[in-house]
Design a protein around this motif. Structure first.
Motif, PDB file in Angstrom:
ATOM      1  N   VAL A   1     -34.484 -59.008 -17.684  1.00 39.12           N
ATOM      2  CA  VAL A   1     -35.867 -59.471 -17.566  1.00 39.12           C
ATOM      3  C   VAL A   1     -36.446 -59.715 -18.957  1.00 39.12           C
ATOM      4  O   VAL A   1     -37.130 -60.715 -19.207  1.00 39.12           O
ATOM      5  N   GLN A   2     -36.124 -58.834 -19.908  1.00 40.94           N
ATOM      6  CA  GLN A   2     -36.714 -58.955 -21.246  1.00 40.94           C
ATOM      7  C   GLN A   2     -36.350 -60.278 -21.921  1.00 40.94           C
ATOM      8  O   GLN A   2     -37.173 -60.873 -22.598  1.00 40.94           O
ATOM      9  N   VAL A   3     -35.094 -60.733 -21.751  1.00 41.45           N
ATOM     10  CA  VAL A   3     -34.674 -61.942 -22.481  1.00 41.45           C
ATOM     11  C   VAL A   3     -34.496 -63.157 -21.570  1.00 41.45           C
ATOM     12  O   VAL A   3     -34.175 -64.242 -22.053  1.00 41.45           O
ATOM     13  N   GLY A   4     -34.690 -62.981 -20.256  1.00 43.68           N
ATOM     14  CA  GLY A   4     -34.626 -64.128 -19.348  1.00 43.68           C
ATOM     15  C   GLY A   4     -33.226 -64.679 -19.141  1.00 43.68           C
ATOM     16  O   GLY A   4     -33.058 -65.841 -18.773  1.00 43.68           O
ATOM     17  N   VAL A   5     -32.202 -63.874 -19.401  1.00 48.19           N
ATOM     18  CA  VAL A   5     -30.809 -64.278 -19.147  1.00 48.19           C
ATOM     19  C   VAL A   5     -30.234 -63.233 -18.202  1.00 48.19           C
ATOM     20  O   VAL A   5     -30.404 -62.028 -18.425  1.00 48.19           O
TER      21      VAL A   5
ATOM     22  N   ALA B   1     -29.786 -49.340 -21.637  1.00 53.29           N
ATOM     23  CA  ALA B   1     -30.246 -48.751 -20.377  1.00 53.29           C
ATOM     24  C   ALA B   1     -31.685 -49.140 -20.070  1.00 53.29           C
ATOM     25  O   ALA B   1     -32.146 -49.025 -18.936  1.00 53.29           O
ATOM     26  N   THR B   2     -32.419 -49.569 -21.103  1.00 51.60           N
ATOM     27  CA  THR B   2     -33.826 -49.979 -20.948  1.00 51.60           C
ATOM     28  C   THR B   2     -34.012 -51.260 -21.762  1.00 51.60           C
ATOM     29  O   THR B   2     -33.087 -51.705 -22.437  1.00 51.60           O
ATOM     30  N   ALA B   3     -35.226 -51.782 -21.754  1.00 53.64           N
ATOM     31  CA  ALA B   3     -35.544 -52.896 -22.654  1.00 53.64           C
ATOM     32  C   ALA B   3     -35.430 -52.400 -24.094  1.00 53.64           C
ATOM     33  O   ALA B   3     -35.434 -51.193 -24.352  1.00 53.64           O
TER      34      ALA B   3
ATOM     35  N   LYS C   1     -18.836 -54.546 -27.262  1.00 51.58           N
ATOM     36  CA  LYS C   1     -20.150 -54.200 -26.728  1.00 51.58           C
ATOM     37  C   LYS C   1     -20.414 -55.001 -25.463  1.00 51.58           C
ATOM     38  O   LYS C   1     -20.054 -56.185 -25.375  1.00 51.58           O
ATOM     39  N   MET C   2     -21.022 -54.367 -24.511  1.00 51.11           N
ATOM     40  CA  MET C   2     -21.437 -55.066 -23.304  1.00 51.11           C
ATOM     41  C   MET C   2     -22.922 -55.380 -23.433  1.00 51.11           C
ATOM     42  O   MET C   2     -23.698 -54.590 -23.983  1.00 51.11           O
ATOM     43  N   GLY C   3     -23.318 -56.558 -22.964  1.00 52.27           N
ATOM     44  CA  GLY C   3     -24.715 -56.962 -23.080  1.00 52.27           C
ATOM     45  C   GLY C   3     -25.302 -57.317 -21.733  1.00 52.27           C
ATOM     46  O   GLY C   3     -24.593 -57.751 -20.816  1.00 52.27           O
ATOM     47  N   LEU C   4     -26.619 -57.124 -21.623  1.00 50.95           N
ATOM     48  CA  LEU C   4     -27.370 -57.482 -20.416  1.00 50.95           C
ATOM     49  C   LEU C   4     -26.813 -56.771 -19.186  1.00 50.95           C
ATOM     50  O   LEU C   4     -26.629 -57.375 -18.125  1.00 50.95           O
ATOM     51  N   THR C   5     -26.537 -55.486 -19.344  1.00 47.82           N
ATOM     52  CA  THR C   5     -25.984 -54.691 -18.248  1.00 47.82           C
ATOM     53  C   THR C   5     -27.074 -53.965 -17.463  1.00 47.82           C
ATOM     54  O   THR C   5     -26.757 -53.183 -16.581  1.00 47.82           O
ATOM     55  N   SER C   6     -28.327 -54.195 -17.816  1.00 48.01           N
ATOM     56  CA  SER C   6     -29.391 -53.567 -17.019  1.00 48.01           C
ATOM     57  C   SER C   6     -30.430 -54.612 -16.646  1.00 48.01           C
ATOM     58  O   SER C   6     -30.612 -55.615 -17.347  1.00 48.01           O
TER      59      SER C   6
END
Ligand code: 0L1
Ligand code: MG
Length: 257
Positions: A69-73, A229-231, A59-64
């Motif tokens: 912005v949602q998790v601050g990373v 793709a979204t929060a 799985k890829m994470g934080l690709t958008s």
């Protein structure tokens, strides 16, 4: 960091996931490097495989931008998928085993051949057998869903479950497909697959690069979840969760306690 410490942190995270209990962040206090964090992730996954789970992909994470912005990373990360995380499309999903689950709309790839360590976009596309609309259930094992980059990498990029919709041949352009994530019939997130690094195929290329660098090149038959793709939206018992994606159809589940 020595392997003994890495194993201890991996056990802490694995237990938190097994028993659905949040734990305090540890990356800063432990002085965890990125390399240490991925070693903790790999060790925690090895514990799952020892219990009889099978590897199903990446799985890829934080690709958008929305997710960052949602998790601050603000770094793209990756995690490992196993068969125990797979949930059937349309089936009930019991939330009992999670700490504070969320759901996010994704695109999934099914690979028909291994990928080289640094594929071009064309080579990545060539390796795709099928694409599908998908929902990822994420669940940070850290208290209050708060973490640093090192914490979230160690925690397998919050990976927790995934639901794959109908597979389609990758013949069509999937770089900018509209999507709506609804809960109980109310649209909660509206976006496009273009939210995933501008084109989800870029996420597949990154998955190939990152997993090959870890000595685990992408395999035929593996699934790659391209990233939200979204929060993400919080999940509670008694909800109907539905993702509708332009051209690719729908994927859904009902939550129970
Ligand atoms: O799939 C994801 O983008 C999750 C990455 C980790 C951050 C989070 O838990 O949202
Ligand atoms: Mg995700």
């Amino acid at each position: 960091m020595n392997q003994e410490r890495i194993s201890l942190l991996a056990q802490r995270l694995d237990d938190a996931a097994l028993y659905g209990r949040a734990i305090p962040q540890f990356a800063e206090a432990e002085g965890l490097s990125m390399q240490d964090a991925y070693a903790v992730q790999a060790t925690a996954i090895a514990r799952r495989l020892q219990r009889g789970e099978h590897r199903t992909g990446v799985k890829m994470g934080l690709t958008s931008r929305a997710k960052m912005v949602q998790v601050g990373v603000h770094d793209v990360i990756w995690g490992r998928l196993t068969d125990a995380m797979a949930e059937a499309d349309g089936a009930p999903l019991s939330l009992g085993r999670f700490v504070h689950p969320r759901v996010e709309p994704e695109l999934a790839f099914l690979l028909r051949q291994p990928l080289p360590a640094k594929p071009s976009m064309a080579e990545a596309l060539e390796a795709v057998a099928a694409i599908a609309p998908a929902l990822e259930i994420i669940d940070s094992r850290f208290e209050n869903f708060k973490f640093s980059l090192g914490d979230v990498i160690a925690d397998n990029a919050s990976s927790s479950g995934y639901v794959i919709g109908p597979w389609h041949a990758p013949g069509q352009d999937f770089s900018n497909l509209g999507l709506v994530l609804s809960i109980d019939g109310v649209a909660r997130q509206v976006g496009s697959t273009a939210g995933i690094l501008g084109n989800p195929l870029r996420s597949l290329v990154s998955a190939a690069v990152m997993s090959a660098a870890a000595g685990e090149p992408l395999q035929a038959g593996w699934i790659v979840m391209a990233g939200g793709a979204t929060a993400a939206e919080p999940l509670n018992p008694g909800q109907h969760v539905l993702l509708e994606m332009q051209c690719l159809g729908r994927v859904e589940f009902n939550t129970t306690v």
